[in-house]
Design a protein around this motif. Structure first.
Motif, PDB file in Angstrom:
ATOM      1  N   ARG A 190       0.832  -1.207   0.000  1.00 38.70           N
ATOM      2  CA  ARG A 190       0.000   0.000   0.000  1.00 38.70           C
ATOM      3  C   ARG A 190       0.865   1.255   0.000  1.00 38.70           C
ATOM      4  O   ARG A 190       2.038   1.223   0.374  1.00 38.70           O
ATOM      5  CB  ARG A 190      -0.919   0.007   1.230  1.00 38.70           C
ATOM      6  N   SER A 191       0.269   2.353  -0.430  1.00 36.78           N
ATOM      7  CA  SER A 191       0.977   3.630  -0.451  1.00 36.78           C
ATOM      8  C   SER A 191       0.725   4.391   0.842  1.00 36.78           C
ATOM      9  O   SER A 191      -0.417   4.473   1.314  1.00 36.78           O
ATOM     10  CB  SER A 191       0.506   4.474  -1.640  1.00 36.78           C
ATOM     11  N   ALA A 192       1.794   4.971   1.391  1.00 39.36           N
ATOM     12  CA  ALA A 192       1.649   5.777   2.604  1.00 39.36           C
ATOM     13  C   ALA A 192       0.797   7.009   2.347  1.00 39.36           C
ATOM     14  O   ALA A 192       0.209   7.576   3.278  1.00 39.36           O
ATOM     15  CB  ALA A 192       3.025   6.201   3.117  1.00 39.36           C
ATOM     16  N   ALA A 193       0.703   7.431   1.075  1.00 36.66           N
ATOM     17  CA  ALA A 193      -0.092   8.619   0.745  1.00 36.66           C
ATOM     18  C   ALA A 193      -1.586   8.339   0.825  1.00 36.66           C
ATOM     19  O   ALA A 193      -2.378   9.247   1.094  1.00 36.66           O
ATOM     20  CB  ALA A 193       0.272   9.116  -0.649  1.00 36.66           C
ATOM     21  N   LEU A 194      -1.986   7.072   0.594  1.00 35.36           N
ATOM     22  CA  LEU A 194      -3.394   6.664   0.706  1.00 35.36           C
ATOM     23  C   LEU A 194      -3.435   5.296   1.392  1.00 35.36           C
ATOM     24  O   LEU A 194      -3.724   4.275   0.767  1.00 35.36           O
ATOM     25  CB  LEU A 194      -4.056   6.585  -0.675  1.00 35.36           C
ATOM     26  N   PRO A 195      -3.148   5.260   2.680  1.00 33.95           N
ATOM     27  CA  PRO A 195      -2.965   3.976   3.359  1.00 33.95           C
ATOM     28  C   PRO A 195      -4.212   3.105   3.442  1.00 33.95           C
ATOM     29  O   PRO A 195      -4.106   1.898   3.675  1.00 33.95           O
ATOM     30  CB  PRO A 195      -2.495   4.384   4.764  1.00 33.95           C
ATOM     31  N   ASP A 196      -5.388   3.691   3.264  1.00 33.22           N
ATOM     32  CA  ASP A 196      -6.616   2.910   3.344  1.00 33.22           C
ATOM     33  C   ASP A 196      -7.009   2.265   2.020  1.00 33.22           C
ATOM     34  O   ASP A 196      -7.976   1.491   1.970  1.00 33.22           O
ATOM     35  CB  ASP A 196      -7.775   3.803   3.823  1.00 33.22           C
ATOM     36  N   VAL A 197      -6.291   2.592   0.966  1.00 29.95           N
ATOM     37  CA  VAL A 197      -6.607   2.030  -0.352  1.00 29.95           C
ATOM     38  C   VAL A 197      -5.836   0.726  -0.538  1.00 29.95           C
ATOM     39  O   VAL A 197      -4.608   0.699  -0.433  1.00 29.95           O
ATOM     40  CB  VAL A 197      -6.247   3.026  -1.478  1.00 29.95           C
ATOM     41  N   PRO A 198      -6.527  -0.388  -0.818  1.00 32.49           N
ATOM     42  CA  PRO A 198      -5.851  -1.687  -0.932  1.00 32.49           C
ATOM     43  C   PRO A 198      -5.041  -1.800  -2.217  1.00 32.49           C
ATOM     44  O   PRO A 198      -5.207  -1.006  -3.155  1.00 32.49           O
ATOM     45  CB  PRO A 198      -7.013  -2.679  -0.945  1.00 32.49           C
ATOM     46  N   THR A 199      -4.175  -2.789  -2.261  1.00 36.50           N
ATOM     47  CA  THR A 199      -3.475  -3.117  -3.498  1.00 36.50           C
ATOM     48  C   THR A 199      -4.391  -3.983  -4.362  1.00 36.50           C
ATOM     49  O   THR A 199      -5.353  -4.579  -3.868  1.00 36.50           O
ATOM     50  CB  THR A 199      -2.181  -3.881  -3.227  1.00 36.50           C
ATOM     51  N   VAL A 200      -4.076  -4.058  -5.657  1.00 37.55           N
ATOM     52  CA  VAL A 200      -4.823  -4.964  -6.533  1.00 37.55           C
ATOM     53  C   VAL A 200      -4.649  -6.401  -6.048  1.00 37.55           C
ATOM     54  O   VAL A 200      -5.588  -7.200  -6.095  1.00 37.55           O
ATOM     55  CB  VAL A 200      -4.353  -4.808  -7.993  1.00 37.55           C
TER      56      VAL A 200
END
Length: 308
Positions: free
Chosen positions: A213-223
């Motif tokens: 995951r990205s620290a910039a959008l930590p709540d967004v999952p990976t594919v």
């Protein structure tokens, strides 16, 4: 003392041009402007950004390849210009290895899967379900045929077993405008150019394409977390000089780039964009380009994509 040696010793003594082979507003442009400002401070000369877009980055890259090899023309190249295009285009205006002196990778950047908020899906699973139920109704945008944005979506289509219709635009900014206008449903855009629209609520984030995951959008999952564990696709960006640039100039530029990318202020600006700085030696960058050319050549072959 020979004139060339004097020139090397005094470098730089005038403005440096950094060619961006894509339109203003996209990720390549955003990162180039951040890095260019820092290099200007370090080198004591202005660094101007020159956008020369077209042909998947080939027009601007070809211009830089043919520039005088004196250190005053640099190129912000990408995974497209220096890995993908060699397999994608039948007639390349430059040799991405022989015509350039690699300086350093600048950043690794995941793509961000984003959708128009009016679409009937807000997760990867819902996108796949909708695409299966409406095989002729899902259109995805890209910044052009054969770009990493295009191939990231093609890779996902193959792994998910779905159909989505490709709509290429002339650049990332133009594609995002089309997405926000609901001309298309979804896009696998580079993180820095898409994240600002996620933060304003203009776009819905479905997933990031990196393996973490990205620290910039930590709540967004990976594919991968969304159900496709073998999926990973990241874009990269790096600086080049024309082949034949004197070694002392290359060394000075590499040192300035590495110092820039190790600057905590630059690291913070990159992190805000979802990008990871990646300073390295020219030799390390050259080896990376070789491996990426092979990797993306296989993806291009599997996708069947080609551009005359």
């Amino acid at each position: 003392m020979p004139a060339a040696a004097v020139a090397d010793e005094n470098y730089p003594h005038r403005v440096i041009t950094m060619v961006v082979p894509f339109p203003a507003g996209g990720t390549t442009d955003i990162l180039a402007r951040i890095v260019g400002q820092s290099l200007a401070r370090q080198l004591g000369q202005n660094v101007i950004i020159e956008n020369r877009a077209g042909a998947g980055g080939n027009i601007g890259s070809g211009h830089a390849a043919n520039a005088e090899p004196d250190g005053y023309t640099l190129l912000m190249g990408t995974v497209g210009t220096h890995a993908i295009n060699a397999s994608l285009y039948t007639n390349m205006p430059f040799d991405h290895v022989a015509d350039f002196a690699p300086l350093s990778r600048v950043a690794m950047v995941p793509n961000l899967v984003v959708a128009n908020p009016e679409q009937p899906f807000a997760t990867v699973g819902e996108l796949v379900e909708h695409a299966r139920e409406n095989p002729d109704d899902v259109f995805y945008a890209s910044s052009g045929n054969g770009t990493s944005i295009h191939l990231s979506a093609e890779l996902f289509k193959a792994q998910a077993g779905i159909d989505m219709e490709h709509v290429p635009y002339s650049g990332s900014a133009q594609a995002l405008t089309g997405l926000m206008g609901n001309e298309v449903a979804v896009m696998f855009d580079n993180f820095p150019s898409a994240v600002q629209h996620v933060r304003t609520g203009a776009l819905v984030p479905l997933a990031v394409t990196s393996n973490t995951r990205s620290a910039a959008l930590p709540d967004v999952p990976t594919v991968a977390e969304a159900g496709y564990p073998d999926y990973e696709a990241s874009s990269w960006f790096g600086l080049f000089a024309p082949a034949g640039t004197p070694e002392p100039i290359l060394e000075k530029l590499n040192a300035a780039i590495v110092q820039t990318l190790n600057d905590p202020e630059i690291e913070a600006q990159f992190e805000e964009q979802g990008a990871l700085p990646h300073p390295e030696t020219p030799e390390e960058f050259a080896a990376f380009i070789e491996s990426e050319t092979a990797k993306w050549g296989e993806v291009v072959k599997a996708s069947g994509a080609s551009v005359d």
